[in-house]
Design a protein around this motif. Structure first.
Motif, PDB file in Angstrom:
ATOM      1  N   SER A 236     -85.935  40.887   6.287  1.00 59.51           N
ATOM      2  CA  SER A 236     -84.967  40.034   6.961  1.00 59.51           C
ATOM      3  C   SER A 236     -85.450  38.602   7.021  1.00 59.51           C
ATOM      4  O   SER A 236     -86.643  38.341   7.150  1.00 59.51           O
ATOM      5  CB  SER A 236     -84.736  40.526   8.375  1.00 59.51           C
ATOM      6  N   PHE A 237     -84.458  37.718   6.994  1.00 57.26           N
ATOM      7  CA  PHE A 237     -84.748  36.299   7.121  1.00 57.26           C
ATOM      8  C   PHE A 237     -85.186  36.004   8.546  1.00 57.26           C
ATOM      9  O   PHE A 237     -84.598  36.505   9.503  1.00 57.26           O
ATOM     10  CB  PHE A 237     -83.491  35.500   6.781  1.00 57.26           C
ATOM     11  N   ALA A 238     -86.230  35.210   8.688  1.00 56.09           N
ATOM     12  CA  ALA A 238     -86.676  34.840  10.021  1.00 56.09           C
ATOM     13  C   ALA A 238     -87.088  33.377  10.049  1.00 56.09           C
ATOM     14  O   ALA A 238     -87.911  32.967  10.844  1.00 56.09           O
ATOM     15  CB  ALA A 238     -87.816  35.735  10.477  1.00 56.09           C
ATOM     16  N   GLY A 239     -86.503  32.599   9.144  1.00 58.56           N
ATOM     17  CA  GLY A 239     -86.775  31.165   9.165  1.00 58.56           C
ATOM     18  C   GLY A 239     -85.764  30.467  10.040  1.00 58.56           C
ATOM     19  O   GLY A 239     -85.227  31.051  10.979  1.00 58.56           O
TER      20      GLY A 239
ATOM     21  N   ASP B  86     -77.043  26.821  10.334  1.00 62.13           N
ATOM     22  CA  ASP B  86     -76.040  27.490  11.170  1.00 62.13           C
ATOM     23  C   ASP B  86     -76.564  27.722  12.583  1.00 62.13           C
ATOM     24  O   ASP B  86     -75.843  27.535  13.570  1.00 62.13           O
ATOM     25  CB  ASP B  86     -75.587  28.812  10.511  1.00 62.13           C
ATOM     26  N   GLU B  87     -77.834  28.067  12.689  1.00 66.00           N
ATOM     27  CA  GLU B  87     -78.418  28.284  14.016  1.00 66.00           C
ATOM     28  C   GLU B  87     -78.406  26.984  14.822  1.00 66.00           C
ATOM     29  O   GLU B  87     -78.111  26.994  16.023  1.00 66.00           O
ATOM     30  CB  GLU B  87     -79.856  28.812  13.875  1.00 66.00           C
ATOM     31  N   VAL B  88     -78.683  25.866  14.144  1.00 69.10           N
ATOM     32  CA  VAL B  88     -78.769  24.594  14.861  1.00 69.10           C
ATOM     33  C   VAL B  88     -77.380  24.198  15.383  1.00 69.10           C
ATOM     34  O   VAL B  88     -77.245  23.709  16.505  1.00 69.10           O
ATOM     35  CB  VAL B  88     -79.389  23.502  13.966  1.00 69.10           C
ATOM     36  N   TYR B  89     -76.357  24.456  14.556  1.00 70.60           N
ATOM     37  CA  TYR B  89     -74.990  24.222  15.038  1.00 70.60           C
ATOM     38  C   TYR B  89     -74.733  25.033  16.291  1.00 70.60           C
ATOM     39  O   TYR B  89     -74.158  24.551  17.257  1.00 70.60           O
ATOM     40  CB  TYR B  89     -73.976  24.646  13.963  1.00 70.60           C
ATOM     41  N   LEU B  90     -75.181  26.275  16.257  1.00 70.23           N
ATOM     42  CA  LEU B  90     -74.903  27.150  17.395  1.00 70.23           C
ATOM     43  C   LEU B  90     -75.699  26.736  18.621  1.00 70.23           C
ATOM     44  O   LEU B  90     -75.228  26.909  19.755  1.00 70.23           O
ATOM     45  CB  LEU B  90     -75.185  28.607  17.008  1.00 70.23           C
ATOM     46  N   ILE B  91     -76.890  26.186  18.415  1.00 72.98           N
ATOM     47  CA  ILE B  91     -77.680  25.694  19.559  1.00 72.98           C
ATOM     48  C   ILE B  91     -76.960  24.501  20.180  1.00 72.98           C
ATOM     49  O   ILE B  91     -76.759  24.413  21.398  1.00 72.98           O
ATOM     50  CB  ILE B  91     -79.107  25.294  19.129  1.00 72.98           C
ATOM     51  N   ARG B  92     -76.539  23.564  19.282  1.00 69.90           N
ATOM     52  CA  ARG B  92     -75.883  22.360  19.804  1.00 69.90           C
ATOM     53  C   ARG B  92     -74.606  22.758  20.546  1.00 69.90           C
ATOM     54  O   ARG B  92     -74.309  22.250  21.627  1.00 69.90           O
ATOM     55  CB  ARG B  92     -75.581  21.387  18.671  1.00 69.90           C
ATOM     56  N   ALA B  93     -73.900  23.720  19.960  1.00 74.16           N
ATOM     57  CA  ALA B  93     -72.657  24.154  20.599  1.00 74.16           C
ATOM     58  C   ALA B  93     -72.934  24.780  21.962  1.00 74.16           C
ATOM     59  O   ALA B  93     -72.263  24.487  22.957  1.00 74.16           O
ATOM     60  CB  ALA B  93     -71.942  25.147  19.689  1.00 74.16           C
ATOM     61  N   GLU B  94     -73.954  25.624  22.029  1.00 79.01           N
ATOM     62  CA  GLU B  94     -74.242  26.290  23.306  1.00 79.01           C
ATOM     63  C   GLU B  94     -74.645  25.262  24.368  1.00 79.01           C
ATOM     64  O   GLU B  94     -74.214  25.340  25.520  1.00 79.01           O
ATOM     65  CB  GLU B  94     -75.341  27.347  23.137  1.00 79.01           C
ATOM     66  N   CYS B  95     -75.497  24.310  23.971  1.00 74.42           N
ATOM     67  CA  CYS B  95     -75.953  23.300  24.931  1.00 74.42           C
ATOM     68  C   CYS B  95     -74.754  22.482  25.428  1.00 74.42           C
ATOM     69  O   CYS B  95     -74.613  22.232  26.621  1.00 74.42           O
ATOM     70  CB  CYS B  95     -76.997  22.390  24.309  1.00 74.42           C
TER      71      CYS B  95
ATOM     72  N   GLN C  56     -73.255  35.511  13.928  1.00 72.05           N
ATOM     73  CA  GLN C  56     -73.865  34.766  12.819  1.00 72.05           C
ATOM     74  C   GLN C  56     -75.368  35.058  12.686  1.00 72.05           C
ATOM     75  O   GLN C  56     -75.905  35.106  11.589  1.00 72.05           O
ATOM     76  CB  GLN C  56     -73.642  33.265  13.021  1.00 72.05           C
ATOM     77  N   LEU C  57     -76.035  35.235  13.835  1.00 74.03           N
ATOM     78  CA  LEU C  57     -77.511  35.255  13.781  1.00 74.03           C
ATOM     79  C   LEU C  57     -78.067  36.663  14.003  1.00 74.03           C
ATOM     80  O   LEU C  57     -78.945  36.875  14.819  1.00 74.03           O
ATOM     81  CB  LEU C  57     -78.081  34.283  14.820  1.00 74.03           C
TER      82      LEU C  57
ATOM     83  N   PHE D  69     -80.149  40.041  12.768  1.00 74.39           N
ATOM     84  CA  PHE D  69     -81.352  40.289  11.937  1.00 74.39           C
ATOM     85  C   PHE D  69     -82.049  38.988  11.556  1.00 74.39           C
ATOM     86  O   PHE D  69     -82.439  38.793  10.414  1.00 74.39           O
ATOM     87  CB  PHE D  69     -80.971  41.083  10.664  1.00 74.39           C
ATOM     88  N   ARG D  70     -82.185  38.082  12.488  1.00 70.92           N
ATOM     89  CA  ARG D  70     -82.842  36.808  12.224  1.00 70.92           C
ATOM     90  C   ARG D  70     -84.131  36.674  13.035  1.00 70.92           C
ATOM     91  O   ARG D  70     -84.716  35.614  13.092  1.00 70.92           O
ATOM     92  CB  ARG D  70     -81.919  35.644  12.622  1.00 70.92           C
ATOM     93  N   GLY D  71     -84.528  37.710  13.746  1.00 74.39           N
ATOM     94  CA  GLY D  71     -85.710  37.602  14.607  1.00 74.39           C
ATOM     95  C   GLY D  71     -85.390  36.824  15.877  1.00 74.39           C
ATOM     96  O   GLY D  71     -86.288  36.369  16.577  1.00 74.39           O
ATOM     97  N   LEU D  72     -84.079  36.647  16.200  1.00 77.02           N
ATOM     98  CA  LEU D  72     -83.706  35.834  17.350  1.00 77.02           C
ATOM     99  C   LEU D  72     -83.127  36.670  18.489  1.00 77.02           C
ATOM    100  O   LEU D  72     -83.079  36.237  19.634  1.00 77.02           O
ATOM    101  CB  LEU D  72     -82.640  34.805  16.935  1.00 77.02           C
TER     102      LEU D  72
END
Lengths: 1183, 461
Positions: free
Chosen positions: B329-332, B336-345, B394-395, B397-400
């Motif tokens: 699995s990808f864990a970098g 897309d994650e950054v968009y979701l962080i900005r959106a959540e904040c 979206q995220l 199996f990303r280790g998140l």
């Protein structure tokens, strides 16, 4: 200024004019009498030297010592032969300030000898017979050995007068002027001397070989730096002479040492064909544990296959610190010094021919304890009913299922009727893949060996030239080995002081390695390949494929999409394989000896060695490997642009080894009166370069040698699943090892009775990363010897020989895998393709070399020439050994390799030779007994009990798990609580109660709770050899034994049936119903899907599967006959021998009841079966 | 006297050999070995993608709710994974764990570089290259610390951060330094310090996605601050990151017919990362509720999941690209994650339209062309729910997910009880259970004596 003074009125030299015409000088040389040339350390000789004043006061002193003292005081040289001095009487004289001549007259007055003064040299010669003797006669005769062969060079001496002659090539002698009352004395080195009254005109004599005396007397031990007379050696040496080496017939030299070398053990396993050599137990943990092998003065780095055993004269094994410390850091495991044959000066050309053929049995594959086909099929049926194969059917990897399971699936799915399936299955029950392998993969072996050499020499030169050819057809069909070797060595004496030796060695060999061997049948690495009922040919004899890697429906479905046939046909693969390794080995050796002064000489030696291996493995385009590669990358939607080209695949491997070795050495020998010193010092420099490269060409066309480029970077979809880029198999490597050493060695002898020896060495190497001042480690030794039998108080009644020896010192060892600084290794990153590095070693500034200290005490004894032997005891300690310690993973380093471990060991070696009968029939016995143990004393790594169980025995390659208080390699096991009477489950003890909680039994156990069964390698080993000879016929046979070690027997692991199509024959003895536990320890089939815990981790490591490995085997029999060539005009004097040699005759006794040969324990990693029995027939001729 | 000359010559020869010896012996024994001393050497160590990028902790995902196992599969997986799947108290059976050693190995590499960089004479060094190795080393060290903290520490909690046990902070390569646990506050302070330094030294973007960049450092800072519930800072750094790199892949351009549609090192990837072991293989089935939450027009439904007829849905949408059968699995970090962080904040701070803009921008590229209707809401709660739902979709199996579960469990609105069923036995993990903090492998506690994490609820209460 030249003097010629006669001590007596008439001076005579030895009268040989009436013998066979040998000139005196040649006579001396052929007699191999040692000439002591002792010249004073003086550059000026004064005219009045003879007026030198002498003080001498001795009582019953030997003439030799008196002469030495006179030499010392007078600074005159004395020339004499020790043969002459043997007739000398003890001297008693007391003079003060007398002239030399006056003293000499007095000394020689009552001797059978007299002297001549010739310039600065005083010749000691036998006294001439006075001319007044009335009756004299001439005696003629012939001297032969017990076989009737003429003996050349026998000294025939008139005991009373000292007159002497020697026999010629035909063993004839003639001596004149002998009184009938006198006695003739016949003597030849290594023969019993013989006396007879000189009362007949013709006296023929037969001399008998002194068997045990021969080994004791004639030997000089080669340490690779010098030859030490055995008498003077304090250390622990074993000498294997030419006849013992040639007793055995083999392609490989080292094999010939097995069972005849005291203290040298051959540890055999079924994983490797070549045994692991061990001298006196284990001295290291992770560093190289093999002894150093030295060939003609320099370490031998190439493959041992490059030594033709017919070119080898003798082998000396250096066992203790005093013997081996001259080799410094490389001697920690002992040293095997191999000396090749050389020519002799003043010898007419002699030719030796040897030819033999060895026929070996085909291997017995039913030794492999595999489950029977029928049992396997029953198990598969049962597992199928339980639904254990359901998940395999779903695998995207399309992993192959066995024919029986496929049949059962089609029956389940309604494609085939039950009765058809049963018929099919019953047919399969009759096949056994072992039988198929015996028929199609194996055969009898035939090894042919031919060698010829010619050697001889003139007055100032000698030569040895040899040629050897080996042609081996091994057991494995389509494997073959061929070796061709040429050897030439010469020596030239350019002046009395300067000698040059050269030797050239040229070996070529080719080996075909096309047969995969038995590894695939053993079930290692969980590869599903040969199910027990695999059938390799159909009824018409045509090779057919087996189910391998991929399921048949998948393969069939792909065929129309442009995929290549994806089936595996074992016999086609065998015939398509084309893997050849060519080896070339060249060695050139030059040495110059220069006698600077008569007590000081210098030697310079240089050796260049180059060996190369070129491997070419052509995987034919029809081979499975090539087809599979193509199919794996094939894209059916774009068949024109398949990323992987069709065609053959060529793998090439090149390995080169090149070494330069140079040595400069000074020898000093000096003796005066009762003192003798022999010393040497020198320095040595060596560079060893190893290069490897390998590459693979795809789409290779064997006709045009063209190949196709491929894209190594793009990641492609793989069939049936996954993705990868095309492997980029190119590698290059280069290693350079450099060594620089200083060394010295001396021995001092007092009164020929007390010997003191010392040796030291400093080694430096480019051990990577160590500061220069830490590179060198001084290693030293010292030794003492007392020749008790020369003491006055020693009464040689029963005991004829008694030597006591003691030594102490240090040897070293290197583990080049560790470095002092952080080191990293470059490679190309597989993701980014950037230059990348990985850390190989964390920093270790305290890194040192391993050291092994050893004490050796020994006694050599002889009882009236009929029994000789030695008993040696040693203790050793391995200090600063490289060991692993568990690191806190938080450091980023999981384990740390450093000088962390210590071990100790002790043992003894006993050798007894006895001559039981010594008449026309002789019977000799040699008994060897060695005992060696090792014990870890410091080790600090926490290892799980499971690891001790799995790796303690060291049978998993590369893993060693030392445990304090135990041998480095040990067998450990879990306590056994019997089978569960209700279920047949194997049980162990958990908190004192029988338990089937296998996870806890294995993983929660403490390391201390494990049962220690014993060492893996035999602490006791040796041999018993009896030789009988009568009238040219000799028979010898050797029993060898290994005792006190343990092994783990394999047994059932039901998960093998599922995961590796394998099983153990113990399956037939499994628990099936309550009550069976009374008769068997083999667990029942588990009630749930087999997992690795029940059998692999638990049952497989319980104590009930551990066996004693003790065994005795009849190693070999040698029968030879010396054909009497008397009367064969041309070959009158030739030696012609025919011999029969039988090897690996079988185990006579074994402690285990499982029919297992402890030298070839069946295991999943086994690649070899017990060595097959071989019969060799050969002829040697010397003329 | 000729003889003496010979002896002297001989001795001179020997002495000559000796004196030349030391430099002659400096030759490297193995040509492929090097003692790392130059910038080039250090850069090469940092380029080791296996160590730096591909050994990320997987224990978090193992315990999380993205997937489920059948009983048969569960029996066949690694012991550690088997135990973690059902949240056993002890999961290691006395063995060591790569989930601890692999990130610390990465930290060791980073420390070797940082220690080595201190010894480089500044005049001699090429500033750009020097800054880059120091920046990369700091980034990787922070990345390692962050991963370990997610699995082996309590969730960051302002009130208890100074007393909650943190992770051992190894700041140099000396293996002899004693291992002690910091507190959670110190742990996060170190992560943030390292990342801030890295963000100053690293180039804006990296040509190579295995190497960190300023954008990646900003993204990891955003992720870290989000973990700490510091939304202002997380917003700042996610925005900074997106100013440098905001391109999203259009899933319409991907071929959902192929097994693994998402390319390796694709344009959304800020830095490559891969888990040690993976849960996306054929025998791992995606949580069915999660799978059911995708709209039919949502391309992710066909691109992320495949039904291979094995009895469940397999995940094939890893940003590892052409995934392989073992399904790493990808864990970098990806855009897309950054968009979701900005959106959540933004959602949490109250900038609802900004939050929805980011979500809509993202979903525009995830839905079938022309089928997507932008989302709209004026309720803060609703917007936050939208954001978190999309984050979940979206995220995976990303280790998140483990971190998100721990983080969101603190808020009763979003907390969740996890449940597993195996062979008729039900296992559950209630919110805020001490088992959200994994035990430290037994070899580490044995060798260092550091305090073990309590796994038992009674002990904490």
């Amino acid at each position: 200024m030249n003097y010629k003074i006669h001590a007596a009125t008439i001076a005579h030299k030895i009268d040989t004019s009436q013998s066979s015409g040998n000139v005196p000088l040649k006579c001396f040389l052929v007699m191999k009498l040692t000439i002591f040339l002792v010249i004073a350390f003086s550059f000026q000789v004064t005219a009045n030297a003879l007026a030198q004043k002498i003080d001498l006061d001795v009582k019953n002193e030997s003439l030799e010592n008196v002469l030495r003292e006179l030499r010392r005081q007078s600074r005159f040289a004395f020339l004499y032969s020790d043969g002459d001095l043997s007739s000398a009487q003890p001297v008693t004289i007391s003079v003060k300030g007398k002239d030399l001549l006056e003293v000499l007259n007095q000394v020689f007055h009552s001797q059978p000898l007299t002297y001549e003064v010739d310039g600065r040299i005083i010749n000691i010669v036998p006294k001439p017979r006075t001319l007044t003797v009335p009756i004299q006669q001439t005696i003629r005769g012939k001297v032969t050995d017990s076989l009737g062969n003429p003996l050349q060079g026998v000294t025939v001496q008139v005991k009373e007068s000292g007159w002497q002659t020697i026999t010629d090539r035909e063993g004839r002698y003639e001596i004149t002027g002998v009184y009938p009352t006198e006695t003739l004395h016949f003597r030849l080195l290594s023969y019993e001397s013989y006396e007879i009254p000189a009362n007949r005109p013709e006296i023929n004599v037969t001399l008998r070989l002194l068997y045990s005396e021969l080994q004791e007397v004639d030997v000089s031990l080669n340490t690779g730096y010098q030859n030490i007379p055995k008498e003077r050696a304090t250390g622990s040496f074993v000498h294997i002479d030419n006849s013992l080496l040639n007793r055995r017939v083999s392609t490989n030299l080292i094999d010939r040492l097995e069972g005849v070398t005291s203290g040298l053990a051959f540890y055999r396993s079924s994983a490797n064909r070549e045994p692991s050599l061990n001298i006196r137990g284990r001295s290291t943990i992770f560093a190289n544990e093999q002894p150093l092998i030295v060939l003609d003065n320099f370490p031998f780095e190439g493959s041992l296959d490059n030594i033709n055993p017919n070119d080898i004269e003798s082998i000396t094994i250096l066992r203790d610190a005093a013997a081996a410390s001259i080799w410094g850091v490389r001697a920690g495991n002992g040293v095997i010094v191999v000396t090749s044959k050389k020519g002799l000066q003043n010898l007419e050309p002699k030719v030796a021919l040897n030819s033999n053929i060895t026929i070996g049995d085909a291997p017995d594959l039913f030794y492999i304890p595999r489950i029977s086909s029928s049992d396997f099929i029953d198990a598969e049926r049962y597992f199928f009913e339980q639904g254990y194969y359901a998940s395999f059917e779903l695998l995207a990897s399309q992993t192959a299922l066995s024919p029986v399971v496929e049949l059962l699936i089609s029956e389940r799915d309604g494609h085939v009727t039950m009765s058809d399936v049963d018929n099919e299955i019953n047919k399969l029950r009759q096949y056994d893949v072992r039988k198929q392998f015996e028929q199609h993969f194996f055969r009898k072996s035939i090894n042919q060996q031919y060698s010829a050499n010619i050697n001889g020499g003139g007055r100032n030169s000698s030569y040895y030239f040899s040629f050897g050819y080996d042609n081996n057809t091994p057991n494995e069909i389509r494997n073959h080995y061929e070796r061709f070797s040429i050897n030439a060595s010469n020596s030239f004496r350019l002046s009395s002081k300067l000698e040059i030796q050269t030797s050239l060695n040229f070996v070529r060999s080719a080996s075909l390695e096309n047969n995969p061997g038995i590894g695939d049948l053993m079930g290692g690495n969980r590869i599903k390949k040969y199910y027990p009922y695999a059938n390799l040919i159909d009824e018409t004899g045509v090779p057919i494929p087996i189910n391998y890697r991929l399921r048949e429906p998948y393969i069939q479905a792909r065929e129309n999409d442009g995929f290549l046939d994806w089936r595996y046909n074992p016999l086609h693969e065998l015939s398509l394989a084309n893997n050849i390794n060519n080896q070339a080995f060249n060695r050139a050796n030059v040495g110059i000896d220069y006698q600077i002064l008569n007590f000081l000489s210098a030697a310079i030696k240089y050796q260049y060695e180059k060996s190369g291996l070129k491997g070419e493995n052509v995987m034919d385009e029809n081979s499975y490997f090539a087809r599979n590669m193509f199919n794996t990358f094939f894209n059916p939607s774009n068949p024109q642009q398949s990323p992987f080209p069709q065609g053959s695949i060529l793998q090439t491997t090149n390995r080169g080894l090149e070494s330069h070795s140079g040595r400069a050495q000074l020898h000093y020998t000096q003796s005066w009166f009762n003192h003798e010193i022999a010393a040497l010092a020198g320095s040595e420099i060596r560079e060893l370069k190893a290069e490897t490269n390998s590459s693979t060409l795809y789409g290779f066309n064997q006709e045009t040698l063209s190949s196709r480029p491929v894209d190594y970077v793009t990641i492609y979809n793989n069939n049936p699943t996954g993705s990868s880029s095309i492997p980029y198999p190119r590698n290059t490597g280069e290693q350079i090892n450099r060594f620089f050493s200083w060394y010295g060695n001396m021995s001092y002898t007092y009164n020929s009775k007390y010997i003191l020896s010392a040796s030291g060495r400093i080694d430096k190497s480019n051990l990577f990363g160590v500061n220069a001042n830490q590179r060198g480690t001084p290693l030293w030794s010292g030794g003492l010897k007392w020749i008790l039998d020369k003491e006055g108080f020693f009464k040689p009644n029963l005991v004829s020989k008694m030597h006591l020896r003691a030594t102490y010192g240090y040897n070293g060892n290197i583990d080049k895998s560790v470095t002092a600084l952080t080191t990293a290794q470059y490679f190309t990153d597989p993701v980014s393709f950037l230059q990348t590095a990985r850390i190989i070693n964390p920093p270790n500034p305290d890194l040192r070399w391993e050291r092994t200290s050893m004490v050796n005490v020994a006694i050599d004894f002889g009882l009236k020439n009929s029994i000789t032997g030695s008993v040696e005891y040693f203790r050793k300690k391995g200090i600063d050994l490289i060991g692993l310690s568990t690191m806190d993973p938080t450091t980023g380093i999981s384990s740390f390799k450093g000088n962390l471990a210590n071990i100790k060991g002790q043992g003894f070696d006993i050798r007894i030779n006895s001559r039981n009968i010594s008449r026309a029939l002789t019977w000799d016995t040699e008994f060897l007994f060695s005992f060696a143990t090792d014990e870890v004393t410091t080790y600090n790594q926490t290892i799980t009990p499971a690891s001790y169980l799995q790796q303690g025995a060291g049978d998993m390659q590369g893993y060693i798990t030392p445990f304090v208080g135990r041998p480095v390699l040990s067998v450990y096991s879990l306590e056994w609580a019997g089978l569960d009477p209700q279920t047949g489950d194997p049980r162990g003890y958990l908190n004192g109660e029988p338990s089937i909680d296998y996870t806890s039994l294995v993983f929660s156990a403490q390391a201390e709770d494990l049962i220690y069964n014993g060492p893996v390698n035999p602490p006791v080993f040796g041999g018993l050899r009896n030789s009988v000879s009568w009238n040219g016929l000799s028979l010898s046979f050797n029993l060898t034994y290994k005792l006190g070690h343990y092994f783990r027997k394999q047994s059932v692991d039901y998960s093998d049936i599922l995961f590796s199509w394998n099983g153990h024959k113990d399956y037939a003895m499994r628990w099936q119903k309550p009550g069976d536990e009374m008769y068997t320890n083999v667990p029942s089939i588990p009630s749930t899907r087999p997992s690795t815990f029940r059998e692999y981790y638990f049952y497989g490591y319980t104590e009930i599967l551990v066996r004693k490995a003790d065994h005795v085997r009849l190693q070999d029999i040698n029968l030879s006959y010396n054909i009497n060539t008397k009367g064969w005009n041309r070959f009158q004097n030739s030696g012609l021998q025919v011999y029969l040699y039988m090897n690996n005759l079988g185990v006579l006794w074994r402690a285990n009841k499982d029919g297992i040969d402890p030298d070839a324990i069946p295991s999943p990693y086994a690649n070899f079966l017990p060595n097959p029995r071989t019969f060799a027939f050969g002829v040697t001729a010397n003329f | 006297m000729k003889h003496f000359k010979l002896i002297y010559l001989f001795l001179l020869l020997g002495a000559g050999l000796l004196s030349c010896g030391d430099s002659w012996l400096d030759m490297k024994s193995d040509k492929s070995l090097v003692v790392p001393t130059t910038i080039d050497d250090f850069q090469s160590l940092l380029n080791n993608s296996y160590i730096m990028n591909e050994q990320k902790i997987f224990l978090g995902d193992v315990g999380a709710d993205d997937y489920y196992l059948t009983y048969q599969t569960w029996l066949s997986v690694l012991e550690e994974q088997k135990n973690a799947y059902v949240w056993e108290e002890d999961i290691y059976n006395g063995l060591s764990s790569t989930n601890w050693s692999a990130p610390y190995q990465k930290i060791f590499y980073a420390n070797v570089v940082l220690d080595g960089a201190k010894k480089l004479v500044p005049d001699d060094v090429d500033n750009g290259a020097f800054n880059r190795i120091v920046g990369e080393a700091n980034f990787f060290r922070a990345d390692g610390f962050y991963d370990i903290a997610q699995v082996f520490c309590n969730q960051y909690n302002v009130s208890s951060a100074h007393t909650d046990l943190g992770i051992p902070l190894r700041l140099n390569s000396n293996p002899n330094e004693v291992t002690i646990r910091s507190n959670v506050f110190e742990t996060y302070t170190q992560i943030i310090d390292d990342l801030k330094l890295a963000s100053r030294l690293l180039p804006t973007l990296s040509n190579n996605k295995t190497r960190p960049s300023k954008a990646a450092a900003f993204a990891l800072l955003a992720r870290t601050y989000l973990t700490m519930d510091e939304y202002e800072s997380a917003l700042l750094y996610s925005d900074s990151c997106l100013q440098l790199q905001n391109r999203l892949m259009d899933y319409n351009l991907l071929n959902s017919e192929t097994d693994y549609a998402i390319p390796f090192l694709n344009e959304e990837v800020l830095i490559h990362g891969k888990q040690l072991n993976a849960l996306a293989g054929n025998n791992y089935f995606v949580d069915s509720t999660l799978y059911g939450s995708y709209d039919e027009n949502d391309l992710r439904k066909s691109i992320f999941f495949k039904d291979r007829g094995l009895g469940g849905m397999n995940f094939v949408g890893s940003y590892i690209g052409v995934g392989n059968v073992t399904g790493n699995s990808f864990a970098g970090i990806a855009v897309d994650e950054v968009y979701l962080i900005r959106a959540e904040c933004n959602a949490r701070i109250g900038n609802l339209s900004k939050a929805l803009d980011d979500i809509n921008t993202l979903l525009e590229t995830r839905w079938r062309n022309g089928s997507f209707t932008p989302l709209y809401s004026e309720s803060a709660q609703e917007v936050l729910e939208i954001v978190l739902k999309e984050r979940r979709k979206q995220l995976l199996f990303r280790g998140l997910r483990w971190s998100d579960l721990k983080r969101l469990n603190k808020d009763p609105r979003f907390s969740k009880s996890l449940v597993r069923e195996l062979n008729g036995v039900t296992y559950s993990l209630p919110p805020n259970d001490p088992k959200y903090v994994y035990p430290i492998p037994p070899d580490v506690t044995a060798l260092t004596g550091i305090e073990q994490n309590p796994r038992n609820a009674q002990q904490t209460n």
